[in-house]
Design a protein around this motif. Structure first.
Motif, mmCIF file in Angstrom:
data_model
loop_
_atom_site.group_PDB
_atom_site.id
_atom_site.type_symbol
_atom_site.label_atom_id
_atom_site.label_comp_id
_atom_site.label_asym_id
_atom_site.label_seq_id
_atom_site.Cartn_x
_atom_site.Cartn_y
_atom_site.Cartn_z
ATOM 1 N N ALA A 1 -43.026 2.755 36.425
ATOM 2 C CA ALA A 1 -44.199 1.925 36.112
ATOM 3 C C ALA A 1 -45.422 2.766 35.759
ATOM 4 C CB ALA A 1 -44.517 0.994 37.280
ATOM 5 N N VAL A 2 -45.530 3.984 36.314
ATOM 6 C CA VAL A 2 -46.672 4.837 35.940
ATOM 7 C C VAL A 2 -46.353 5.658 34.689
ATOM 8 C CG1 VAL A 2 -47.579 4.967 38.298
ATOM 9 C CG2 VAL A 2 -46.049 6.782 37.467
ATOM 10 N N GLY A 3 -45.153 5.490 34.140
ATOM 11 C CA GLY A 3 -44.794 6.185 32.905
ATOM 12 C C GLY A 3 -44.061 7.487 33.130
ATOM 13 N N ALA A 4 -43.827 7.849 34.404
ATOM 14 C CA ALA A 4 -43.093 9.084 34.705
ATOM 15 C C ALA A 4 -41.588 8.798 34.703
ATOM 16 C CB ALA A 4 -43.536 9.643 36.051
ATOM 17 N N THR A 5 -40.802 9.863 34.886
ATOM 18 C CA THR A 5 -39.341 9.718 34.847
ATOM 19 C C THR A 5 -38.748 9.993 36.225
ATOM 20 O OG1 THR A 5 -39.371 10.516 32.580
ATOM 21 C CG2 THR A 5 -37.233 10.559 33.696
ATOM 22 N N PRO A 6 -38.000 9.021 36.787
ATOM 23 C CA PRO A 6 -37.318 9.324 38.043
ATOM 24 C C PRO A 6 -36.124 10.234 37.795
ATOM 25 C CG PRO A 6 -37.026 6.993 37.429
ATOM 26 C CD PRO A 6 -37.778 7.663 36.320
ATOM 27 N N VAL A 7 -35.989 11.267 38.600
ATOM 28 C CA VAL A 7 -34.841 12.180 38.500
ATOM 29 C C VAL A 7 -34.076 12.037 39.818
ATOM 30 C CG1 VAL A 7 -34.122 14.599 38.356
ATOM 31 C CG2 VAL A 7 -36.040 13.763 36.968
ATOM 32 N N PHE A 8 -32.825 11.573 39.717
ATOM 33 C CA PHE A 8 -32.079 11.278 40.937
ATOM 34 C C PHE A 8 -31.283 12.479 41.429
ATOM 35 C CE2 PHE A 8 -32.362 7.025 38.867
ATOM 36 C CZ PHE A 8 -33.198 6.462 39.814
ATOM 37 N N VAL A 9 -31.398 12.724 42.725
ATOM 38 C CA VAL A 9 -30.563 13.721 43.394
ATOM 39 C C VAL A 9 -29.663 12.949 44.353
ATOM 40 C CG1 VAL A 9 -30.645 15.542 45.148
ATOM 41 C CG2 VAL A 9 -32.114 15.678 43.140
ATOM 42 N N ASP A 10 -28.410 13.324 44.397
ATOM 43 C CA ASP A 10 -27.439 12.534 45.176
ATOM 44 C C ASP A 10 -27.749 12.572 46.673
ATOM 45 O OD1 ASP A 10 -25.361 10.824 45.536
ATOM 46 O OD2 ASP A 10 -23.821 12.162 44.723
ATOM 47 N N ILE A 11 -27.134 11.629 47.378
ATOM 48 C CA ILE A 11 -27.389 11.519 48.817
ATOM 49 C C ILE A 11 -26.347 12.284 49.626
ATOM 50 C CG2 ILE A 11 -28.584 9.326 48.672
ATOM 51 C CD1 ILE A 11 -25.862 8.013 49.582
ATOM 52 N N ASP A 12 -26.717 12.522 50.879
ATOM 53 C CA ASP A 12 -25.817 13.112 51.863
ATOM 54 C C ASP A 12 -25.082 11.942 52.524
ATOM 55 O OD1 ASP A 12 -24.718 14.088 54.188
ATOM 56 O OD2 ASP A 12 -26.514 15.184 54.824
ATOM 57 N N LEU A 13 -23.771 11.938 52.438
ATOM 58 C CA LEU A 13 -23.020 10.779 52.928
ATOM 59 C C LEU A 13 -23.092 10.622 54.451
ATOM 60 C CD1 LEU A 13 -19.922 10.635 50.579
ATOM 61 C CD2 LEU A 13 -21.925 9.155 50.627
ATOM 62 N N ALA A 14 -23.524 11.667 55.143
ATOM 63 C CA ALA A 14 -23.640 11.543 56.604
ATOM 64 C C ALA A 14 -24.908 10.791 57.005
ATOM 65 C CB ALA A 14 -23.629 12.926 57.246
ATOM 66 N N THR A 15 -25.946 10.851 56.155
ATOM 67 C CA THR A 15 -27.228 10.233 56.532
ATOM 68 C C THR A 15 -27.675 9.146 55.549
ATOM 69 O OG1 THR A 15 -28.530 11.818 55.248
ATOM 70 C CG2 THR A 15 -28.041 12.419 57.538
ATOM 71 N N PHE A 16 -27.082 9.119 54.368
ATOM 72 C CA PHE A 16 -27.484 8.231 53.260
ATOM 73 C C PHE A 16 -28.850 8.601 52.679
ATOM 74 C CE2 PHE A 16 -24.751 5.057 55.706
ATOM 75 C CZ PHE A 16 -23.627 5.348 54.951
ATOM 76 N N ASN A 17 -29.419 9.715 53.145
ATOM 77 C CA ASN A 17 -30.693 10.191 52.594
ATOM 78 C C ASN A 17 -30.432 11.307 51.582
ATOM 79 O OD1 ASN A 17 -32.479 8.517 53.992
ATOM 80 N ND2 ASN A 17 -32.396 9.808 55.817
ATOM 81 N N LEU A 18 -31.488 11.724 50.867
ATOM 82 C CA LEU A 18 -31.366 12.797 49.872
ATOM 83 C C LEU A 18 -30.588 13.986 50.426
ATOM 84 C CD1 LEU A 18 -34.914 13.223 48.269
ATOM 85 C CD2 LEU A 18 -32.775 12.666 47.086
ATOM 86 N N ASP A 19 -29.686 14.518 49.623
ATOM 87 C CA ASP A 19 -29.007 15.763 49.994
ATOM 88 C C ASP A 19 -29.957 16.910 49.640
ATOM 89 O OD1 ASP A 19 -27.508 18.045 50.201
ATOM 90 O OD2 ASP A 19 -25.702 17.175 49.305
ATOM 91 N N VAL A 20 -30.607 17.456 50.648
ATOM 92 C CA VAL A 20 -31.664 18.436 50.386
ATOM 93 C C VAL A 20 -31.123 19.736 49.796
ATOM 94 C CG1 VAL A 20 -33.330 17.498 52.037
ATOM 95 C CG2 VAL A 20 -31.631 19.159 52.817
ATOM 96 N N THR A 21 -29.808 19.961 49.932
ATOM 97 C CA THR A 21 -29.252 21.196 49.358
ATOM 98 C C THR A 21 -29.154 21.106 47.833
ATOM 99 O OG1 THR A 21 -26.944 20.465 49.496
ATOM 100 C CG2 THR A 21 -27.845 21.601 51.435
ATOM 101 N N LYS A 22 -29.280 19.900 47.287
ATOM 102 C CA LYS A 22 -29.157 19.730 45.826
ATOM 103 C C LYS A 22 -30.516 19.581 45.139
ATOM 104 C CE LYS A 22 -24.579 17.667 46.061
ATOM 105 N NZ LYS A 22 -23.885 16.413 46.342
ATOM 106 N N LEU A 23 -31.579 19.645 45.926
ATOM 107 C CA LEU A 23 -32.906 19.362 45.358
ATOM 108 C C LEU A 23 -33.385 20.426 44.378
ATOM 109 C CD1 LEU A 23 -35.153 18.051 48.255
ATOM 110 C CD2 LEU A 23 -34.647 16.911 46.107
ATOM 111 N N GLU A 24 -33.225 21.685 44.758
ATOM 112 C CA GLU A 24 -33.840 22.755 43.959
ATOM 113 C C GLU A 24 -33.302 22.746 42.529
ATOM 114 O OE1 GLU A 24 -33.837 26.581 45.807
ATOM 115 O OE2 GLU A 24 -35.370 27.334 44.429
ATOM 116 N N ALA A 25 -32.008 22.449 42.383
ATOM 117 C CA ALA A 25 -31.404 22.459 41.038
ATOM 118 C C ALA A 25 -32.001 21.378 40.137
ATOM 119 C CB ALA A 25 -29.891 22.264 41.164
#
Ligand code: PLP
Length: 206
Positions: free
Chosen positions: A94-118
């Motif tokens: 809505a603000v005109g930016a682009t969401p970039v999705f990083v996959d989730i950690d199946l143990a927590t259902f939250n962002l997999d922080v090990t995949k963020l930097e890439a």
């Protein structure tokens, strides 16, 4: 049939106080941004542990206004989770930016922080972690990356009022924390938990 959500049962336990509070606001004539709203903002900010707390009409607008306040818009990328309510990615778009999705950690259902930097590019301005189902994201690696790459962290705490990460409330650790008071969210449970220590939702998860 037993309804999956019956908010009237909870209301009945606090009906007298709620009705009196609503009646007092109606009698005051200050229906927008009056002293009751300010006292709620002060109390909630103190509860979460932030210097500032601004009340708006929804969690969706909180996310949208945070992005606007940080001047995030066209050409910018915001890293977030694909497993969340639509408002998270919707406000980035809505603000005109682009969401970039990083996959989730199946143990927590939250962002997999090990995949963020890439996923960080020259256009990345922010990371928007979502604390889903009352479970705090592991914020340590996210805050480290934000410092190293000069990014802002906008915590989507819509589903996690009252959750804490290493003893600090979610929403007080990133640059901005956004909460929701939609009736099915965790805030009512958090309000009870605040009255009934010890808290049960902490990071690391037990
Ligand atoms: C993760 C998440 N983010 C944002 C929102 C948006 O909050 P609201 O419904 O108050 O606009 C919700 C809830 O609907 C949510 O679950």
């Amino acid at each position: 049939m037993i309804p999956p959500v019956d908010l009237t049962e909870q209301f009945k336990t606090i009906q007298t106080e709620v009705n009196a509070a609503v009646a007092a606001v109606l009698a005051s004539g200050q229906y927008i941004n009056g002293p009751v709203v300010q006292s709620f903002a002060d109390a909630f900010g103190e509860y979460v542990g932030t210097d500032h707390c601004v009340v708006c009409n929804s969690g969706t607008d909180a996310l949208y206004l945070a992005l606007r306040a940080l001047n995030i818009g066209p050409g910018d990328e915001v890293i977030t989770s694909p497993f969340t309510f639509i408002a998270t990615a919707e406000t980035i778009s809505a603000v005109g930016a682009t969401p970039v999705f990083v996959d989730i950690d199946l143990a927590t259902f939250n962002l997999d922080v090990t995949k963020l930097e890439a996923a960080i590019s020259d256009r990345t301005r922010a990371i928007m972690p979502v604390h889903l189902f009352g479970r705090p994201v592991d914020l340590g690696p996210i805050l480290d990356l934000a410092t190293r790459y000069n990014l802002v962290v906008i915590e989507d705490c819509a589903q996690a009022t009252g959750a804490d990460w290493h003893g600090r409330q979610v929403g007080s650790l990133g640059h901005v924390g956004c909460f929701s008071f939609f009736p099915t969210k965790t805030w009512a449970a958090a309000a009870m938990a605040a009255l009934l220590p010890p808290k049960t939702v902490t990071w690391p998860l037990r």
